[in-house]
Design a protein around this motif. Sequence first.
Motif, PDB file in Angstrom:
ATOM      1  N   UNK A  57      16.225 -40.399  19.522  1.00  0.00           N
ATOM      2  CA  UNK A  57      17.277 -40.771  18.371  1.00  0.00           C
ATOM      3  C   UNK A  57      17.125 -40.854  17.073  1.00  0.00           C
ATOM      4  N   UNK A  58      16.028 -41.668  16.744  1.00  0.00           N
ATOM      5  CA  UNK A  58      15.809 -42.138  15.431  1.00  0.00           C
ATOM      6  C   UNK A  58      14.974 -40.900  14.718  1.00  0.00           C
ATOM      7  N   UNK A  59      14.292 -40.284  15.464  1.00  0.00           N
ATOM      8  CA  UNK A  59      13.223 -39.155  14.948  1.00  0.00           C
ATOM      9  C   UNK A  59      14.291 -37.891  14.930  1.00  0.00           C
ATOM     10  N   UNK A  60      15.276 -37.654  15.778  1.00  0.00           N
ATOM     11  CA  UNK A  60      16.215 -36.597  15.635  1.00  0.00           C
ATOM     12  C   UNK A  60      17.180 -36.837  14.210  1.00  0.00           C
ATOM     13  N   UNK A  61      17.383 -38.138  13.868  1.00  0.00           N
ATOM     14  CA  UNK A  61      18.201 -38.295  12.767  1.00  0.00           C
ATOM     15  C   UNK A  61      17.440 -38.321  11.573  1.00  0.00           C
ATOM     16  N   UNK A  62      16.160 -38.268  11.710  1.00  0.00           N
ATOM     17  CA  UNK A  62      15.304 -38.523  10.512  1.00  0.00           C
ATOM     18  C   UNK A  62      14.931 -36.778  10.178  1.00  0.00           C
ATOM     19  N   UNK A  63      14.819 -36.100  10.976  1.00  0.00           N
ATOM     20  CA  UNK A  63      14.462 -34.576  10.605  1.00  0.00           C
ATOM     21  C   UNK A  63      15.277 -33.963   9.858  1.00  0.00           C
ATOM     22  N   UNK A  64      16.596 -34.046   9.618  1.00  0.00           N
ATOM     23  CA  UNK A  64      17.555 -33.418   8.854  1.00  0.00           C
ATOM     24  C   UNK A  64      17.001 -33.448   7.470  1.00  0.00           C
ATOM     25  N   UNK A  65      16.378 -34.691   7.066  1.00  0.00           N
ATOM     26  CA  UNK A  65      15.929 -35.086   5.733  1.00  0.00           C
ATOM     27  C   UNK A  65      14.850 -33.705   5.280  1.00  0.00           C
ATOM     28  N   UNK A  66      14.113 -33.066   6.366  1.00  0.00           N
ATOM     29  CA  UNK A  66      13.106 -32.144   6.008  1.00  0.00           C
ATOM     30  C   UNK A  66      13.419 -31.038   6.717  1.00  0.00           C
ATOM     31  N   UNK A  67      14.470 -30.877   7.389  1.00  0.00           N
ATOM     32  CA  UNK A  67      14.420 -29.498   8.081  1.00  0.00           C
ATOM     33  C   UNK A  67      14.728 -28.318   7.321  1.00  0.00           C
ATOM     34  N   UNK A  77      13.816 -29.836  16.437  1.00  0.00           N
ATOM     35  CA  UNK A  77      15.254 -30.690  16.425  1.00  0.00           C
ATOM     36  C   UNK A  77      16.292 -30.248  17.291  1.00  0.00           C
ATOM     37  N   UNK A  78      16.340 -28.959  17.326  1.00  0.00           N
ATOM     38  CA  UNK A  78      17.286 -28.484  18.387  1.00  0.00           C
ATOM     39  C   UNK A  78      16.915 -28.843  19.875  1.00  0.00           C
ATOM     40  N   UNK A  79      15.665 -28.808  20.157  1.00  0.00           N
ATOM     41  CA  UNK A  79      15.134 -29.299  21.709  1.00  0.00           C
ATOM     42  C   UNK A  79      15.622 -30.644  21.792  1.00  0.00           C
ATOM     43  N   UNK A  80      15.286 -31.393  20.796  1.00  0.00           N
ATOM     44  CA  UNK A  80      15.669 -32.856  20.911  1.00  0.00           C
ATOM     45  C   UNK A  80      16.831 -33.268  21.089  1.00  0.00           C
ATOM     46  N   UNK A 333       4.759 -37.144   8.333  1.00  0.00           N
ATOM     47  CA  UNK A 333       4.719 -38.595   8.058  1.00  0.00           C
ATOM     48  C   UNK A 333       6.207 -39.222   8.285  1.00  0.00           C
ATOM     49  N   UNK A 334       7.077 -38.282   7.942  1.00  0.00           N
ATOM     50  CA  UNK A 334       8.740 -38.586   8.216  1.00  0.00           C
ATOM     51  C   UNK A 334       8.863 -39.038   9.811  1.00  0.00           C
ATOM     52  N   UNK A 335       8.217 -38.047  10.499  1.00  0.00           N
ATOM     53  CA  UNK A 335       8.254 -38.585  11.979  1.00  0.00           C
ATOM     54  C   UNK A 335       7.591 -39.901  12.384  1.00  0.00           C
ATOM     55  N   UNK A 336       6.411 -40.012  12.142  1.00  0.00           N
ATOM     56  CA  UNK A 336       5.839 -41.213  12.302  1.00  0.00           C
ATOM     57  C   UNK A 336       6.693 -42.368  11.653  1.00  0.00           C
ATOM     58  N   UNK A 337       7.021 -42.061  10.526  1.00  0.00           N
ATOM     59  CA  UNK A 337       7.802 -43.437   9.938  1.00  0.00           C
ATOM     60  C   UNK A 337       8.798 -43.868  10.765  1.00  0.00           C
ATOM     61  N   UNK A 338       9.655 -42.684  11.228  1.00  0.00           N
ATOM     62  CA  UNK A 338      10.832 -42.894  11.961  1.00  0.00           C
ATOM     63  C   UNK A 338      10.600 -43.745  13.186  1.00  0.00           C
TER      64      UNK A 338
END
Length: 370
Positions: A57-67, A77-80, A333-338
């Motif tokens: 959930x957190x990773x999915x919410x973070x990816x729009x920042x770098x989508x 993103x769609x897969x998750x 980095x964004x993914x690991x940070x999330x």
Amino acid sequence: MLQSPQAQQRAPLPPLTEPVPPLRPARSSAKAPVPVPGEGRRDAYFDNAKYLAIVLVAVGHSWPLVLSGSRATEALYMLVYVFHMPAFILISGYFSRSFDMRPHKLMRLVSSVVVPYVVFQTVYAGFFAYMEDGPMTPHLLSPYFLMWFLLALFVWRLLTPLFMAVRWPVQISLLVAAAASVTPGMSEQLSVQRVLQFLPFFVLGLRLRPQHFRLVQRWSVRWAAIPVFAASAAFLYWAAPRTQLDWVYRNHSAQEMDQPWWLGVLMTFAMFGAALVLTACFLAWVPRRRMWFTALGAGTIGGYLLHGFVIKYAGYAGWVERLHLDTPPGRVVVTLAAVAMVTVLCTPPVRRALRAVAEPDLSWAFRKGS
């Protein structure tokens, strides 16, 4: 997958206040779940599943920042998004099987769902007002960002006795979801579209039994999950530029997406099937034994409620642009940070700090003997 009413009578459901009996995998070497202090006996498998689901959930919410500009990220993103909330909702339904309208169950519903919703809906209103330099106008019936799930969970729990009593509950819930998907103009209040379109996953969770989870824990299912996920990712890489994301968000009708109504019906059943398959693959890879993160499964409410503030602040503050994170290494980095952020937010200290608003003792507000 459904049991007859007679079979249900022979296997009464455990009360909500008691832990669900631990699942035993088919292999005889399975370890018994380790009790968590203060929680009674908990099932390591489900705590692991809840933690891993909240990470998604957190990773999915973070990816729009770098989508933007990354087809591969959009496909992942769609897969998750196809299965991460369905998995979370299905597990929530499974642990709601014994909910009824008895006073102590209602007290638990109010303390664990209604109070956190009211508190954090108000806090999110203040947060967005501050970040946008506007007036604070809390709307308790129009959920902010991720708060829709608590409102939906409240509605689904109230519907639990009905769906535990009727024949063909999953089929009925699918028809309700299909009807919602072709009904434009539904009010945004109460997140009605999402409540109804995600309803089948909650109802399916109500009807599942331990043997269904043992089924997906087989090694054959584990190995089959690898090509299934690979094929799904490849298909979504092709489909990403051609598909509207609202199909996975489930917050609009087909007509509101400028699509014919009949496509909404087809997509309801297709998305349910795809989410169910990917959820089974996800659950197949959830560890059955106690892991370093197992105890964090008891604190997912903190991870869910709080991670939105960090992600939204990152968007308002322009961290992606300032730190040049819209690159392949930056997306990693964004993914690991999330993952790190939501892991910290699920820890016992955070859970204890939130207990007054996320798990308050409301016995004083209910009559004795309730």
